[in-house]
Design a protein around this motif. Sequence first.
Motif, mmCIF file in Angstrom:
data_model
loop_
_atom_site.group_PDB
_atom_site.id
_atom_site.type_symbol
_atom_site.label_atom_id
_atom_site.label_comp_id
_atom_site.label_asym_id
_atom_site.label_seq_id
_atom_site.Cartn_x
_atom_site.Cartn_y
_atom_site.Cartn_z
ATOM 1 N N PRO A 260 0.812 -1.229 0.000
ATOM 2 C CA PRO A 260 0.000 0.000 0.000
ATOM 3 C C PRO A 260 0.837 1.267 0.000
ATOM 4 C CG PRO A 260 -0.949 -1.611 1.498
ATOM 5 C CD PRO A 260 0.366 -2.181 1.032
ATOM 6 N N GLU A 261 1.934 1.285 0.778
ATOM 7 C CA GLU A 261 2.733 2.497 0.861
ATOM 8 C C GLU A 261 3.462 2.807 -0.442
ATOM 9 O OE1 GLU A 261 5.124 -0.735 3.164
ATOM 10 O OE2 GLU A 261 3.025 -0.223 2.716
ATOM 11 N N THR A 262 3.815 1.774 -1.212
ATOM 12 C CA THR A 262 4.484 2.046 -2.487
ATOM 13 C C THR A 262 3.480 2.445 -3.561
ATOM 14 O OG1 THR A 262 4.519 -0.354 -2.926
ATOM 15 C CG2 THR A 262 6.516 0.634 -2.022
ATOM 16 N N VAL A 263 2.247 1.992 -3.445
ATOM 17 C CA VAL A 263 1.198 2.479 -4.347
ATOM 18 C C VAL A 263 0.977 3.970 -4.111
ATOM 19 C CG1 VAL A 263 -1.244 2.335 -4.946
ATOM 20 C CG2 VAL A 263 0.063 0.241 -4.544
ATOM 21 N N GLU A 264 0.907 4.369 -2.842
ATOM 22 C CA GLU A 264 0.733 5.787 -2.525
ATOM 23 C C GLU A 264 1.925 6.611 -2.999
ATOM 24 O OE1 GLU A 264 -0.070 5.946 1.653
ATOM 25 O OE2 GLU A 264 -1.912 4.764 1.484
ATOM 26 N N LEU A 265 3.126 6.042 -2.864
ATOM 27 C CA LEU A 265 4.320 6.727 -3.356
ATOM 28 C C LEU A 265 4.243 6.926 -4.865
ATOM 29 C CD1 LEU A 265 7.241 7.802 -3.014
ATOM 30 C CD2 LEU A 265 8.025 5.422 -3.262
ATOM 31 N N ALA A 266 3.802 5.908 -5.580
ATOM 32 C CA ALA A 266 3.712 6.000 -7.042
ATOM 33 C C ALA A 266 2.823 7.160 -7.463
ATOM 34 C CB ALA A 266 3.173 4.686 -7.606
ATOM 35 N N LEU A 267 1.713 7.351 -6.760
ATOM 36 C CA LEU A 267 0.785 8.423 -7.105
ATOM 37 C C LEU A 267 1.387 9.798 -6.871
ATOM 38 C CD1 LEU A 267 -2.491 6.901 -5.618
ATOM 39 C CD2 LEU A 267 -1.810 6.972 -8.023
ATOM 40 N N GLU A 268 2.368 9.894 -5.989
ATOM 41 C CA GLU A 268 3.001 11.182 -5.696
ATOM 42 C C GLU A 268 4.163 11.489 -6.637
ATOM 43 O OE1 GLU A 268 3.751 12.150 -1.601
ATOM 44 O OE2 GLU A 268 2.384 10.593 -0.919
ATOM 45 N N LEU A 269 4.715 10.481 -7.283
ATOM 46 C CA LEU A 269 5.908 10.687 -8.104
ATOM 47 C C LEU A 269 5.590 11.120 -9.531
ATOM 48 C CD1 LEU A 269 8.103 7.592 -7.090
ATOM 49 C CD2 LEU A 269 8.168 9.907 -6.154
ATOM 50 N N VAL A 270 4.415 10.782 -10.023
ATOM 51 C CA VAL A 270 4.106 11.013 -11.436
ATOM 52 C C VAL A 270 3.868 12.498 -11.688
ATOM 53 C CG1 VAL A 270 1.605 10.653 -11.192
ATOM 54 C CG2 VAL A 270 2.751 10.105 -13.365
ATOM 55 N N ARG A 271 4.244 12.963 -12.867
ATOM 56 C CA ARG A 271 4.094 14.365 -13.235
ATOM 57 C C ARG A 271 2.630 14.666 -13.573
ATOM 58 N NH1 ARG A 271 2.849 15.214 -18.352
ATOM 59 N NH2 ARG A 271 3.343 13.666 -19.944
ATOM 60 N N VAL A 272 2.335 15.939 -13.732
ATOM 61 C CA VAL A 272 1.013 16.356 -14.200
ATOM 62 C C VAL A 272 0.750 15.729 -15.575
ATOM 63 C CG1 VAL A 272 -0.365 18.327 -14.962
ATOM 64 C CG2 VAL A 272 1.068 18.515 -12.917
ATOM 65 N N GLY A 273 -0.383 15.061 -15.701
ATOM 66 C CA GLY A 273 -0.729 14.419 -16.965
ATOM 67 C C GLY A 273 -0.084 13.068 -17.167
ATOM 68 N N GLY A 274 0.621 12.573 -16.149
ATOM 69 C CA GLY A 274 1.324 11.296 -16.292
ATOM 70 C C GLY A 274 0.457 10.088 -15.996
ATOM 71 N N ARG A 275 1.099 8.901 -16.035
ATOM 72 C CA ARG A 275 0.385 7.638 -15.893
ATOM 73 C C ARG A 275 1.016 6.805 -14.788
ATOM 74 N NH1 ARG A 275 2.057 8.390 -20.886
ATOM 75 N NH2 ARG A 275 3.185 6.450 -21.267
ATOM 76 N N VAL A 276 0.177 6.163 -13.999
ATOM 77 C CA VAL A 276 0.628 5.220 -12.977
ATOM 78 C C VAL A 276 0.090 3.844 -13.340
ATOM 79 C CG1 VAL A 276 0.495 4.545 -10.554
ATOM 80 C CG2 VAL A 276 0.746 6.960 -11.169
ATOM 81 N N VAL A 277 0.981 2.859 -13.440
ATOM 82 C CA VAL A 277 0.579 1.495 -13.759
ATOM 83 C C VAL A 277 0.775 0.631 -12.516
ATOM 84 C CG1 VAL A 277 0.886 -0.466 -15.313
ATOM 85 C CG2 VAL A 277 1.363 1.855 -16.138
ATOM 86 N N LEU A 278 -0.307 0.058 -12.018
ATOM 87 C CA LEU A 278 -0.260 -0.792 -10.827
ATOM 88 C C LEU A 278 -0.126 -2.240 -11.265
ATOM 89 C CD1 LEU A 278 -3.067 0.868 -8.673
ATOM 90 C CD2 LEU A 278 -0.620 1.407 -8.740
ATOM 91 N N VAL A 279 0.986 -2.848 -10.861
ATOM 92 C CA VAL A 279 1.296 -4.217 -11.245
ATOM 93 C C VAL A 279 1.370 -5.134 -10.028
ATOM 94 C CG1 VAL A 279 3.002 -5.708 -12.359
ATOM 95 C CG2 VAL A 279 2.548 -3.435 -13.283
ATOM 96 N N GLY A 280 2.030 -4.668 -8.945
ATOM 97 C CA GLY A 280 2.171 -5.480 -7.755
ATOM 98 C C GLY A 280 0.823 -5.785 -7.123
#
Length: 360
Positions: A260-280
């Motif tokens: 869960p904490e790395t999913v939340e981290l992923a959402l904070e790292l992406v730029r404006v207009g970017g994409r987050v792909v959840l695999v784990g």
Amino acid sequence: MRAALLRNYGTPLDIQEVDIEEPKRGEVLIRVSATGLCHSDVNVFQGHTPAELPVVAGHEIAGVVEQVGEGVSNFQVGDKVVASFIQPCGKCRNCVAGRENLCETFIANRLKGTALDGSYRLRSKDGTPLRAYMGGGFAEYAILPETSLAKVPDNLDLKKAAVLGCAGLTAYGAVVLSGHVEPGENVVVIGAGGVGLSIIQLLRSIGAGEVILVDVIDWKLEKGKEMGATVILNSLKINVKDYVASKGGVDVVVECAGRPETVELALELVRVGGRVVLVGIPPANSSVSVRPASLVRRGVTILTNHGGRPRTDLPRLIEMSRTGKYSPEALITGEYRLEEINEAVSALLEGRVLRTLIVP
């Protein structure tokens, strides 16, 4: 045949003699050469993925065709094959629409441990039905639908090709099917396991820009650098959010750690207009905290990925391996006999290995 049987969550696997039926229509009996040990298997062993018990797990399977069922036309006895962890029926809405990685029949039967027709292929010596979770590869033989198989060419090591069926195929799906990563795009990959390092290799092959790999184990990060990561960050030593923010964010973040904490981290790292792909895949009962207003205002797209299409993408991945654009061998850090599978599980949980092969 011998198989590694799980009777109760959180207990060691027991090597037992079990019976396996003959393949039915559309099915293939495989003599297992090797099965990769994946964190998804360990989730089953620990009860984080609530598969029905008793069960034989193992879904990164490579082997030789021993027998074919009625109607099988694409494989014959003696073929060397690798199996996808996804077993498409070929008939449901998603399969017909070309989305067989989301086969409704397979997803409905996955936790039950049955074949696509809802029945069992394994039994204990007293006749009790046994489940086979996504293939049941921790055994000497396995029965799989021909729709999940692809032939392995002679110039690929058959045992090491086992990891193509999950680590490789999941990475292919994340980069190509879901992420649609384009050449030159900057990407963060969270998690330096078998899937994460497969993604690193594929990003290198398609010409991604800066590729930042994040993990907490230094030797895995170094392996990732060897495979094509341009920057490696140990999140226990470096503030990943500050580093990525200093770069203006990245186009794509691929989360492979399944926490869960790395999913939340992923959402904070992406730029404006970017994409987050959840695999784990986190434990089934876990959840994450999100700030919808931030995601909406920043135009962040959240994508999920459940592997690739066995009949389309697995042959492509095999061709990439044959031509040197992807190396399954690079992921393998050890082999264990079937009788040593509990030692292999401990090594994986302790972070001492990437992918190990269980060899009957």
